[in-house]
Design a protein around this motif. Structure first.
Motif, PDB file in Angstrom:
ATOM      1  N   GLU A   4      -9.761   2.580   6.249  1.00 31.09           N
ATOM      2  CA  GLU A   4     -10.138   3.991   6.148  1.00 31.09           C
ATOM      3  C   GLU A   4     -11.601   4.182   6.545  1.00 31.09           C
ATOM      4  N   ARG A   5     -12.447   3.238   6.100  1.00 32.88           N
ATOM      5  CA  ARG A   5     -13.862   3.332   6.458  1.00 32.88           C
ATOM      6  C   ARG A   5     -14.040   3.183   7.963  1.00 32.88           C
ATOM      7  N   GLU A  61       0.859  -1.186   0.000  1.00 29.38           N
ATOM      8  CA  GLU A  61       0.000   0.000   0.000  1.00 29.38           C
ATOM      9  C   GLU A  61       0.890   1.228   0.000  1.00 29.38           C
ATOM     10  N   SER A  83      -9.072   0.074   2.233  1.00 27.79           N
ATOM     11  CA  SER A  83     -10.377   0.729   2.141  1.00 27.79           C
ATOM     12  C   SER A  83     -11.191   0.479   3.409  1.00 27.79           C
TER      13      SER A  83
END
Length: 819
Positions: A332-333, A290, A329
């Motif tokens: 982050e959510r 990442e 993802s």
């Protein structure tokens, strides 16, 4: 006669033969004429046999037989084919085989043979044309190799496509899982499951790179036949021995790492034994990246070496990148969700503080309720705050406490201080009484002076206290009913408490015992020392201790048993039971046991003496009767007429006595031997007994069963068959039959003799016991019964023909089948 014409014809024929021979010798086909004999001797061969390095003379001289040049591996087959064709009556046949040239070169031949027979049909010669087909064979082999290579390439490409297709399926389902995912742990576990279930790999796992000093790789999800493998791998992503495996290398380098063969890869040595034990032979590790940072790896194991090819690796790396994107993802959510939740909590913290309190909170103004929290609503049996707002607080105060509450409210308002915590009773909406710890303080609520009241439900505690009081009373009653004495003693032996059913059992006056020491109770020095030791041991080991002692009490000298158990580090509970009467009973029991032992010894001695007498009687009487039987034989030979009949009766009486002694001896063996049963071949026993009755009609079809018996089973058959022969006469027919019934073997010995009347069917087995017998009668069947009982079976007699006892008897008994 025209001699000239005839000569011209012969010359023409010879020229034709010469021309034909020239043609044959110039052709590749070699003509052979073999004699039908071993080794196929050659009588003629064309000159062109030279193409194989031989001359016709090599064969026609007999120096070389044709069989000798046939390739050794083909000779047996060719011989068999020629023999088969000859037997089948065929005139021609074709076969292919190899020969060896004179230089040792291998050539392939096409052999077309014609069989020649004489006028009797006997094969005399084989005439054949052989053609060298080596080039054709080589071409066929080359073609076959080419075809095999193409087929192998197709298979390899098909396998490659299958692997790619499998990897595409994994990629597709994993991407769908990434899209649907809402929680990171569930996503990681689902990815591993898809790789194992769809891809058919034995193990897939995901590890995250820890930022600790050891640079540990922590497994966070896995699927497949892991069997504790990940608990032992201890993988790191540092550049050390345990970090140079595929997972550590992929994390450290940021590139996929393949181990083609776990059995030989030197970098996989730390984990090789555990991997091979679980069937892993190759592996691949794919970095999870990442923004240029590697935070973990996806590792997959296969059960075959070289399982991961370049096309698969590219697709699996795409899968790893998609997974890394999905993980980031979700993180982050989750981070956004946590921030939003923290903000909401910050906004609601103070507002909900009172709402979340477990204690009931009430705010009242001039004794009128203006606010209650949910705990208060529940405490007072309401459904919502509206059930209380607007009501007077005195409606919920028990009448016993209303004056007290009014005084406390006045004092609080005058002094402006918090009321101390106190207990009181309140009333609920449905008039139930509850106990609470309550306190109150003045506050300002909605801009007006108010009173904040906090109440904590202590009903359970109050009820528990009441139950404790009741339990204490109940325990006191129970203790009073217990017949044992109970004392609480200190480590030094001081009496701290006691409970006795009868004060006459106390060595000290009841009103003086508390505070006294066992030193004052009149114990003997030995008993005193033993009790003190048991007290200390009970406290130190926390184990139950027992001690017996004798003590003089007002009711006399009594014997006691004390059981001591630690109550705490300084005290023991001592339960004392009067065992005086018990000791007397035990002493009487010991005396009784000794008397029984003495009587038992006397019985054993008498039994040995009786056995000695019985051994002497059976041995000496048996010898005497055998001698008597011998003399009876001699006497019969010397007598005539009526005297012979009397002598034979005498001999039968002697034989009967011998049989009785034999039966008595057998019964003694049964009673003296231990009942150790073993598997025995039933068929062998029956056949062995039948041999003892030569000349008698005995039908038996045999059996395969093995039964649990001992060496005396033959006695059963000897008695049953012997009775049938003895009472049935010379014409009697005996049938022995074996069958399985209800999990056991049932044996039937039936005869055509006089049978057994119904009123005798039970008694015949028990005449010996019931003493309803003549001399020697009943012993045989009694012996049968006790033996069958010994084997765990049953014995009985029925009519051979049901309802017609005069047509013979059927003796039946059961035996257990040997496992």
């Amino acid at each position: 006669m025209d001699v000239t014409g005839h000569e011209r014809a012969e010359e023409g024929h010879e020229r034709a033969l010469e021309e034909l021979e020239a043609i044959i010798n110039r052709s590749p086909a070699v003509v052979f004429l073999w004699r039908a004999a071993e080794g196929w001797p050659v009588e003629f061969v064309s000159d062109n046999v030279g193409q194989f390095g031989y001359t016709p003379a090599d064969f026609t001289s007999g120096r070389i037989s044709y069989a000798r040049i046939v390739y050794p591996e083909d000779l047996e087959r060719v011989t068999a084919e020629v023999s088969r064709y000859s037997r089948e009556g065929r005139d021609e046949f074709v076969h292919e085989y190899r020969i060896l040239t004179a230089s040792g070169e291998v050539r392939w031949l096409d052999d077309r043979t014609r069989i020649r027979r004489d006028q009797n049909g006997t094969i005399t010669h084989y005439q054949g044309i052989v053609l060298d087909i080596t080039r054709r064979k080589q071409a066929e082999e080359a073609l076959q190799k080419t075809r095999a290579g193409l087929e192998r390439r197709v298979e390899e490409r098909t396998a490659e496509l299958a692997r790619v297709n499998r990897t595409l399926n994994i990629l597709r389902e994993c991407n769908q899982a990434v899209v649907r995912a809402t929680q990171e742990p569930a996503l990681l576990q689902e990815i591993c499951r898809i790789i194992v279930d769809v891809g058919g790999y034995p193990l897939a796992w995901i590890g995250f790179a820890e930022q600790d000093a050891a640079r540990t790789v922590r497994p966070v999800a896995w699927s497949g036949s892991e069997n504790g493998y990940l608990e032992t791998v201890n993988i790191t992503w540092a550049d050390t021995e345990r970090g140079r495996g595929p997972t550590g290398t992929a994390i450290r380098s940021g590139q996929p790492c393949i181990v083609s063969d776990i059995r030989t890869d030197p970098d996989f040595a730390p984990w090789r034994e555990g991997a091979l034990r679980r069937g892993y032979l190759s592996a691949i590790a794919l970095p999870l990246r990442e923004s240029g940072r590697v935070f973990g790896a996806l590792s997959i194991y296969a059960t075959v070496p070289d399982a991961f090819h370049p096309e698969e690796m590219d697709l699996l790396m795409e899968l790893a990148d998609d997974l890394a994107f999905g993980i980031m993802s979700l993180r982050e959510r989750a981070a956004r969700s946590r921030a939003e939740e923290a903000q909401r909590e910050s906004e609601e913290r103070y507002r909900s503080l009172v709402e979340l309190m477990p204690d009931g909170v009430v705010v009242h103004q001039n004794s009128t309720i203006v606010y209650t929290n949910p705990a208060c609503v529940q405490l007072f049996g309401g459904k919502s705050p509206e059930d209380f707002v607007g009501r007077s607080i005195y409606q919920f105060i028990h009448p016993e406490f209303r004056d007290l509450v009014a005084r406390e409210i006045r004092r609080m308002l005058q002094e402006g201080t918090v009321t101390p915590l106190f207990e009181q009773k309140l009333l609920t909406l449905d008039s139930r009484t509850i106990w609470v710890d309550i306190t109150a303080s003045p506050i300002v609520y909605l801009g007006r002076p108010s009173t904040l009241v906090v109440a904590r439900d202590i009903s359970e505690r109050k009820w528990a206290e009441e139950r404790i009081r009741q339990a204490e009373h109940r325990n006191a009653v129970l203790l009073g009913a217990i017949p044992d004495l109970m004392f609480v003693l200190s480590r030094e032996g001081e009496y701290r408490d006691f409970q006795v059913p009868d004060v006459r059992m106390l060595a000290l006056p009841p009103d003086e015992i508390i505070g006294k020491n066992i030193l004052d109770a009149g114990f003997s020095p030995e008993s005193l020392d033993a009790i003190l030791q048991m007290i200390r041991r009970a406290i130190d080991t926390r184990e139950l201790q027992r001690v017996e002692y004798e003590l003089a009490v007002p009711s006399g000298i009594r014997q006691f048993e004390a059981r001591l158990l630690a109550l705490n580090d300084q005290e023991v509970l001592c339960i004392v039971r009067d065992i005086t009467d018990q000791k007397r009973v035990e002493e009487a029991l010991v005396r009784h046991t000794e008397e029984l032992a003495r009587l038992h010894r006397q019985l054993l001695s008498a039994n040995r003496e009786a056995n000695l007498y019985l051994d002497i009687l059976t041995h000496d009487i048996g010898n005497t009767e055998n001698v008597s039987n011998l003399y009876a034989d001699l006497l019969i030979d010397t007598l005539k007429g009526e005297e012979v009949r009397y002598a034979k009766k005498l001999q039968r009486s002697i034989q009967k006595s011998i049989d009785i002694l034999r039966t008595v001896t057998t019964i003694r063996r049964i009673h003296q031997a231990s009942p150790e049963l073993r598997p025995v071949d039933l068929d062998a026993v029956i056949l062995g007994v039948i041999e003892n009755f030569p000349g008698r009609t005995i039908h038996y079809d045999g059996t395969q069963y093995r039964v649990l018996v001992d060496d005396l089973l033959g006695v059963v058959f000897i008695n049953l068959i012997g009775n049938a022969v003895r009472f049935g006469g010379p014409e009697v027919v005996v049938v022995v039959r074996v069958e399985e019934k209800d999990g056991s073997v049932m044996v039937t010995v039936a005869d055509t003799g006089p049978g057994v009347p119904d009123d005798e069917k039970y008694a015949i087995f028990h005449r010996y016991e019931q003493q309803k017998r003549g001399v020697g009668e009943g012993l045989g069947l009694y012996l049968v019964q006790i033996l069958v009982d010994r084997y765990g079976g049953q014995v009985w007699v029925e009519d051979r023909v049901p309802g017609r006892p005069e047509e013979g008897a059927a003796f039946r008994f059961t035996l257990r089948i040997a496992p």
